[in-house]
Design an enzyme around this catalytic site. Structure first.
Site, PDB file in Angstrom:
ATOM      1  N   ASP A   6      24.537  27.184  20.041  1.00  0.00           N
ATOM      2  CA  ASP A   6      25.569  26.408  19.246  1.00  0.00           C
ATOM      3  C   ASP A   6      26.175  27.728  17.944  1.00  0.00           C
ATOM      4  OD1 ASP A   6      27.429  24.613  18.580  1.00  0.00           O
ATOM      5  OD2 ASP A   6      26.086  23.506  17.655  1.00  0.00           O
ATOM      6  N   ASN A  54      31.413  19.244  27.430  1.00  0.00           N
ATOM      7  CA  ASN A  54      32.665  20.160  27.153  1.00  0.00           C
ATOM      8  C   ASN A  54      33.707  20.420  27.746  1.00  0.00           C
ATOM      9  OD1 ASN A  54      29.728  22.644  26.457  1.00  0.00           O
ATOM     10  ND2 ASN A  54      30.889  21.342  25.197  1.00  0.00           N
TER      11      ASN A  54
HETATM   12  C1  FPP Z   1      28.690  26.464  21.677  1.00  0.00           C
HETATM   13  O1  FPP Z   1      29.488  26.906  20.502  1.00  0.00           O
HETATM   14  C2  FPP Z   1      28.749  27.499  22.801  1.00  0.00           C
HETATM   15  C3  FPP Z   1      29.501  27.163  23.806  1.00  0.00           C
HETATM   16  C4  FPP Z   1      29.976  25.725  24.147  1.00  0.00           C
HETATM   17  C5  FPP Z   1      29.577  27.952  24.954  1.00  0.00           C
HETATM   18  C6  FPP Z   1      28.376  28.945  25.209  1.00  0.00           C
HETATM   19  C7  FPP Z   1      28.445  29.719  26.069  1.00  0.00           C
HETATM   20  C8  FPP Z   1      28.494  30.965  26.052  1.00  0.00           C
HETATM   21  C9  FPP Z   1      27.673  31.728  24.912  1.00  0.00           C
HETATM   22  C10 FPP Z   1      28.481  31.965  27.217  1.00  0.00           C
HETATM   23  C11 FPP Z   1      27.397  31.899  28.138  1.00  0.00           C
HETATM   24  C12 FPP Z   1      27.504  32.848  29.151  1.00  0.00           C
HETATM   25  C13 FPP Z   1      26.629  33.121  30.228  1.00  0.00           C
HETATM   26  C14 FPP Z   1      27.110  34.054  31.374  1.00  0.00           C
HETATM   27  C15 FPP Z   1      25.345  32.254  30.236  1.00  0.00           C
HETATM   28  P1  FPP Z   1      30.773  26.227  19.875  1.00  0.00           P
HETATM   29  O2  FPP Z   1      31.898  26.501  20.500  1.00  0.00           O
HETATM   30  O3  FPP Z   1      30.229  24.533  20.067  1.00  0.00           O
HETATM   31  O4  FPP Z   1      30.441  26.417  18.389  1.00  0.00           O
HETATM   32  P2  FPP Z   1      31.314  25.792  17.336  1.00  0.00           P
HETATM   33  O5  FPP Z   1      29.998  24.453  17.073  1.00  0.00           O
HETATM   34  O6  FPP Z   1      30.821  26.470  15.990  1.00  0.00           O
HETATM   35  O7  FPP Z   1      32.554  25.304  17.441  1.00  0.00           O
END
Ligand code: FPP
Length: 237
Positions: A6, A54
């Site tokens: 996250d 998501n």
């Molecule tokens: C959460 O951060 C992250 C996600 C919803 C996506 C995670 C995905 C990746 C890192 C890519 C993975 C790729 C592979 C190939 C495994 P957020 O967007 O919720 O952050 P925030 O809480 O700060 O808004």
């Protein structure tokens, strides 16, 4: 080990960048952590890459994430294969595009004989979804209600091939499980850090492992009891 990655969006916002760049940076962190885990002898790593919830994000961000994963797979699959990483995807694939399904299939097929570390990518995954799909499949297999016990149901869960995680890490400062591995984390040690996922590197991993090493794990029993044995999977993993 299981990780809720996250904080990508906040990492980008702090730098006045679009959220998408946070996810791009998040992919780099994935690669670093997979390698670091393999070097530290961790056999199974499960990452929460896209939750069932998501889809409720802005359409632009959802399609951007899908495209990012397709690009990341084509860019890094060879390296991961050479590093001995076996990739498994867990989650509901029915809603994914043909292109993404093909990318995941390729990743799984190309790495199926690797054994250094198993990287499970939870994608369109939810802990509740997993339990429901396991029950459904058990029923379809004709498992009688009186025969349905914990060991039997475990064999139908998406991660039946992997032991339950010992350590569950969540980056980004939130103190919640967010419908990740609900069944499998029954006895996991939970570790929450303020560190945003793109900044989670070897030092942060080692801090989590050091914290884990200090935990007193009893599995509901007395001190020094052995961990429960993992369930036998339905198919050979
Ligand atoms: C959460 O951060 C992250 C996600 C919803 C996506 C995670 C995905 C990746 C890192 C890519 C993975 C790729 C592979 C190939 C495994 P957020 O967007 O919720 O952050 P925030 O809480 O700060 O808004």
């Amino acid at each position: 080990m299981a990780i809720v990655m996250d904080g990508n969006g906040r990492w980008a916002r702090k730098r006045m960048m679009p959220r998408f760049l946070g996810h791009t940076q998040g992919v780099d962190a994935v690669l670093k952590i997979v390698r670091a885990c393999a070097e530290r002898g961790i056999d199974y790593l499960t990452l929460f890459a896209f939750s069932s919830e998501n889809w409720k994000r802005p359409q632009e961000e959802v399609s951007g994430l899908m495209e990012l994963v397709i690009v990341a797979v084509s860019k890094y699959l060879r390296t991961l294969t050479e590093d001995g990483v076996r990739i498994r995807i867990v989650g509901d694939r029915s809603r994914l595009s043909d292109k993404l399904r093909a990318a995941w299939d390729e990743a799984e097929n190309l790495t199926r004989d690797n054994r250094r570390i198993t990287l499970s990518v939870a994608f369109n995954y939810g802990g509740r979804w997993d339990i429901v799909q396991a029950c459904r499949r058990a029923m379809l297999d004709g498992v009688a209600p009186e025969a349905l016990d914990e060991a039997t149901l475990s064999r139908y869960l998406a991660l039946s091939y992997a032991p339950d995680p010992d350590l569950f890490i969540r980056t980004g400062g939130e103190i919640r499980v967010s419908n990740f591995l609900l069944w499998q984390t029954a006895y996991a040690e939970l570790y929450f850090t303020e560190c945003l996922w793109p900044e989670f590197g070897e030092a942060e991993l080692d801090a989590a492992l050091a914290d884990f090493a200090r935990r007193d794990r009893r599995f509901g029993m007395v001190k020094d009891a052995p961990a429960p044995a993992p369930a036998e999977p339905l198919e050979s993993a």
